[in-house]
Scaffold this active site. Structure first.
Site, PDB file in Angstrom:
ATOM      1  N   ASP A 163      -1.280   4.877   7.591  1.00 43.54           N
ATOM      2  CA  ASP A 163      -1.740   6.072   8.310  1.00 43.54           C
ATOM      3  C   ASP A 163      -2.350   5.621   9.636  1.00 43.54           C
ATOM      4  OD1 ASP A 163      -2.550   8.695   8.870  1.00 43.54           O
ATOM      5  OD2 ASP A 163      -4.447   8.424   7.822  1.00 43.54           O
ATOM      6  N   LYS A 166       3.376   6.846   8.632  1.00 39.77           N
ATOM      7  CA  LYS A 166       3.279   8.057   9.453  1.00 39.77           C
ATOM      8  C   LYS A 166       3.514   7.694  10.913  1.00 39.77           C
ATOM      9  CE  LYS A 166       0.014  10.454   6.522  1.00 39.77           C
ATOM     10  NZ  LYS A 166      -1.264  11.176   6.486  1.00 39.77           N
ATOM     11  N   ASP A 218       0.860  -1.189   0.000  1.00 39.68           N
ATOM     12  CA  ASP A 218       0.000   0.000   0.000  1.00 39.68           C
ATOM     13  C   ASP A 218       0.892   1.232   0.000  1.00 39.68           C
ATOM     14  OD1 ASP A 218      -2.325   1.469  -0.101  1.00 39.68           O
ATOM     15  OD2 ASP A 218      -3.136   0.724   1.788  1.00 39.68           O
ATOM     16  N   GLU A 219       0.266   2.403  -0.260  1.00 38.50           N
ATOM     17  CA  GLU A 219       1.113   3.590  -0.345  1.00 38.50           C
ATOM     18  C   GLU A 219       1.430   4.145   1.042  1.00 38.50           C
ATOM     19  OE1 GLU A 219      -2.021   3.990  -0.060  1.00 38.50           O
ATOM     20  OE2 GLU A 219      -2.793   5.936  -0.660  1.00 38.50           O
ATOM     21  N   VAL A 220       0.426   4.164   1.935  1.00 40.13           N
ATOM     22  CA  VAL A 220       0.677   4.836   3.216  1.00 40.13           C
ATOM     23  C   VAL A 220       0.070   4.055   4.380  1.00 40.13           C
ATOM     24  CG1 VAL A 220      -1.318   6.406   2.906  1.00 40.13           C
ATOM     25  CG2 VAL A 220       0.516   7.042   4.480  1.00 40.13           C
ATOM     26  N   THR A 278      -6.991   0.073   7.690  1.00 38.38           N
ATOM     27  CA  THR A 278      -7.190  -0.648   6.433  1.00 38.38           C
ATOM     28  C   THR A 278      -6.180  -1.779   6.300  1.00 38.38           C
ATOM     29  OG1 THR A 278      -7.980   1.384   5.400  1.00 38.38           O
ATOM     30  CG2 THR A 278      -7.260  -0.370   3.921  1.00 38.38           C
ATOM     31  N   ILE A 305       0.355  13.855   2.817  1.00 34.61           N
ATOM     32  CA  ILE A 305       1.293  13.514   1.743  1.00 34.61           C
ATOM     33  C   ILE A 305       0.585  13.718   0.410  1.00 34.61           C
ATOM     34  CG2 ILE A 305       2.763  11.720   0.749  1.00 34.61           C
ATOM     35  CD1 ILE A 305       2.407  10.258   3.562  1.00 34.61           C
ATOM     36  N   PRO A 338       1.920  11.995  -6.557  1.00 30.15           N
ATOM     37  CA  PRO A 338       1.853  12.515  -7.932  1.00 30.15           C
ATOM     38  C   PRO A 338       0.587  12.065  -8.661  1.00 30.15           C
ATOM     39  CG  PRO A 338       3.573  10.818  -7.733  1.00 30.15           C
ATOM     40  CD  PRO A 338       3.122  11.153  -6.348  1.00 30.15           C
ATOM     41  N   TRP A 339       0.093  10.873  -8.349  1.00 31.35           N
ATOM     42  CA  TRP A 339      -1.088  10.379  -9.073  1.00 31.35           C
ATOM     43  C   TRP A 339      -2.370  11.139  -8.708  1.00 31.35           C
ATOM     44  CZ3 TRP A 339       2.187   6.895  -6.452  1.00 31.35           C
ATOM     45  CH2 TRP A 339       1.838   6.603  -5.132  1.00 31.35           C
TER      46      TRP A 339
HETATM   47  P1  G4P Z   1      -4.039   2.582   6.552  1.00 33.33           P
HETATM   48  O1  G4P Z   1      -4.598   1.335   7.141  1.00 33.33           O
HETATM   49  O2  G4P Z   1      -3.208   2.301   5.329  1.00 33.33           O
HETATM   50  O3  G4P Z   1      -3.347   3.440   7.552  1.00 33.33           O
HETATM   51  O4  G4P Z   1      -5.194   3.412   5.924  1.00 33.33           O
HETATM   52  P2  G4P Z   1      -6.305   4.340   6.531  1.00 33.33           P
HETATM   53  O5  G4P Z   1      -7.543   3.527   6.611  1.00 33.33           O
HETATM   54  O6  G4P Z   1      -5.831   5.048   7.735  1.00 33.33           O
HETATM   55  O7  G4P Z   1      -6.407   5.391   5.355  1.00 33.33           O
HETATM   56  C1  G4P Z   1      -7.590   5.938   4.886  1.00 33.33           C
HETATM   57  C2  G4P Z   1      -7.388   6.550   3.517  1.00 33.33           C
HETATM   58  O8  G4P Z   1      -6.665   7.766   3.645  1.00 33.33           O
HETATM   59  C3  G4P Z   1      -6.592   5.689   2.560  1.00 33.33           C
HETATM   60  O9  G4P Z   1      -7.071   5.891   1.247  1.00 33.33           O
HETATM   61  C4  G4P Z   1      -5.205   6.312   2.594  1.00 33.33           C
HETATM   62  O10 G4P Z   1      -4.515   6.041   1.416  1.00 33.33           O
HETATM   63  C5  G4P Z   1      -5.569   7.771   2.732  1.00 33.33           C
HETATM   64  N1  G4P Z   1      -4.493   8.602   3.295  1.00 33.33           N
HETATM   65  C6  G4P Z   1      -4.093   8.651   4.580  1.00 33.33           C
HETATM   66  N2  G4P Z   1      -3.106   9.557   4.752  1.00 33.33           N
HETATM   67  C7  G4P Z   1      -2.883  10.102   3.531  1.00 33.33           C
HETATM   68  C8  G4P Z   1      -1.989  11.129   3.055  1.00 33.33           C
HETATM   69  O11 G4P Z   1      -1.190  11.703   3.803  1.00 33.33           O
HETATM   70  N3  G4P Z   1      -2.065  11.428   1.736  1.00 33.33           N
HETATM   71  C9  G4P Z   1      -2.936  10.826   0.889  1.00 33.33           C
HETATM   72  N4  G4P Z   1      -2.924  11.201  -0.389  1.00 33.33           N
HETATM   73  N5  G4P Z   1      -3.804   9.847   1.294  1.00 33.33           N
HETATM   74  C10 G4P Z   1      -3.774   9.504   2.599  1.00 33.33           C
HETATM   75  P3  G4P Z   1      -8.283   5.077   0.675  1.00 33.33           P
HETATM   76  O12 G4P Z   1      -9.547   5.605   1.247  1.00 33.33           O
HETATM   77  O13 G4P Z   1      -8.011   3.634   0.825  1.00 33.33           O
HETATM   78  O14 G4P Z   1      -8.279   5.505  -0.795  1.00 33.33           O
HETATM   79  P4  G4P Z   1      -7.168   5.387  -1.959  1.00 33.33           P
HETATM   80  O15 G4P Z   1      -6.713   6.799  -2.163  1.00 33.33           O
HETATM   81  O16 G4P Z   1      -6.057   4.487  -1.544  1.00 33.33           O
HETATM   82  O17 G4P Z   1      -7.961   4.868  -3.077  1.00 33.33           O
HETATM   83 MG    MG Z   2      -4.802   3.690   0.190  1.00 28.08          MG
END
Ligand code: G4P
Ligand code: MG
Length: 173
Positions: free
Chosen positions: A98, A126, A94-96, A102, A152, A155-156
């Site tokens: 947080d 983080k 995964d990218e982050v 998830t 964060i 770029p995408w």
């Molecule tokens: P985790 O278990 O990986 O910590 O995920 P968490 O549920 O805390 O994250 C909720 C959403 O918030 C995730 O996207 C995560 O990618 C996005 N997110 C958290 N911090 C940042 C940040 O600093 N920058 C960006 N750009 N995104 C962040 P998601 O709802 O799964 O959507 P997707 O964007 O991956 O499709």
């Molecule tokens: Mg994500």
């Protein structure tokens, strides 16, 4: 600096160093599982260094009426996951990292398909209090970079990539 901003090249370099550390750990994945949508591009770059098939999963924090829910829920999952993952060494990407909610949810769901092992690799972790926890079964957890708890910009997500790159100094700061 109130935000981090990374270019595609920053991401590529981070993925390469992650791949090197995965290699050094001795973990040999059979399959990469990308958590969508943030994990898609990192997983594809990782495949340049770790040439394994990529499967994808999608989870969301929103219910069918677009209302926030307490738990993540699957919006897309691996077809015939049991047959495909049983006995396999999974590398979850995964990218982050947080809140970790998830990630924990995905790891637990994947464990239910009885893989032989599971490792987790994220671009960015983080440094903050986490709501979720990494299950003890996780054989390896690696983050490309540990960051302060700031937003964060990837770029995408940029509508104007040239402007994004201009604003990103070296090392995403
Ligand atoms: P985790 O278990 O990986 O910590 O995920 P968490 O549920 O805390 O994250 C909720 C959403 O918030 C995730 O996207 C995560 O990618 C996005 N997110 C958290 N911090 C940042 C940040 O600093 N920058 C960006 N750009 N995104 C962040 P998601 O709802 O799964 O959507 P997707 O964007 O991956 O499709
Ligand atoms: Mg994500």
């Amino acid at each position: 600096m109130d935000k981090y901003r990374f270019t595609y090249n920053d991401i590529h370099r981070t993925v390469r160093s992650l791949a090197e550390r995965i290699g050094q750990s001795g973990y040999q994945a059979d399959v990469i599982v990308a958590i969508g949508s943030g994990g898609y591009i990192p997983a594809r770059i990782l495949r340049t260094f770790i040439d394994k098939p990529i499967l994808t999963v999608g989870v969301a924090y929103y219910d069918a009426n677009n209302k926030p829910s307490k738990m993540p829920r699957k919006v897309q999952w691996i077809e015939e996951a049991e047959r495909i993952l049983q006995g396999q060494r999974i590398l979850l990407v995964d990218e982050v990292d947080d809140s970790r909610a998830t990630l924990e949810y995905c790891v637990r769901e994947l464990l239910s398909h009885r893989p032989s092992s599971i490792a987790v690799a994220v671009l960015h972790n983080k440094l903050k209090h986490k709501k979720g926890s990494m299950p003890a079964e996780v054989a390896l957890y690696l983050a490309g970079r540990d960051l302060e708890d700031k937003w964060i910009c990837y770029p995408w997500d940029a509508e104007d990539i040239d402007d994004h790159d201009r604003q990103a100094g070296g090392e995403g700061i």
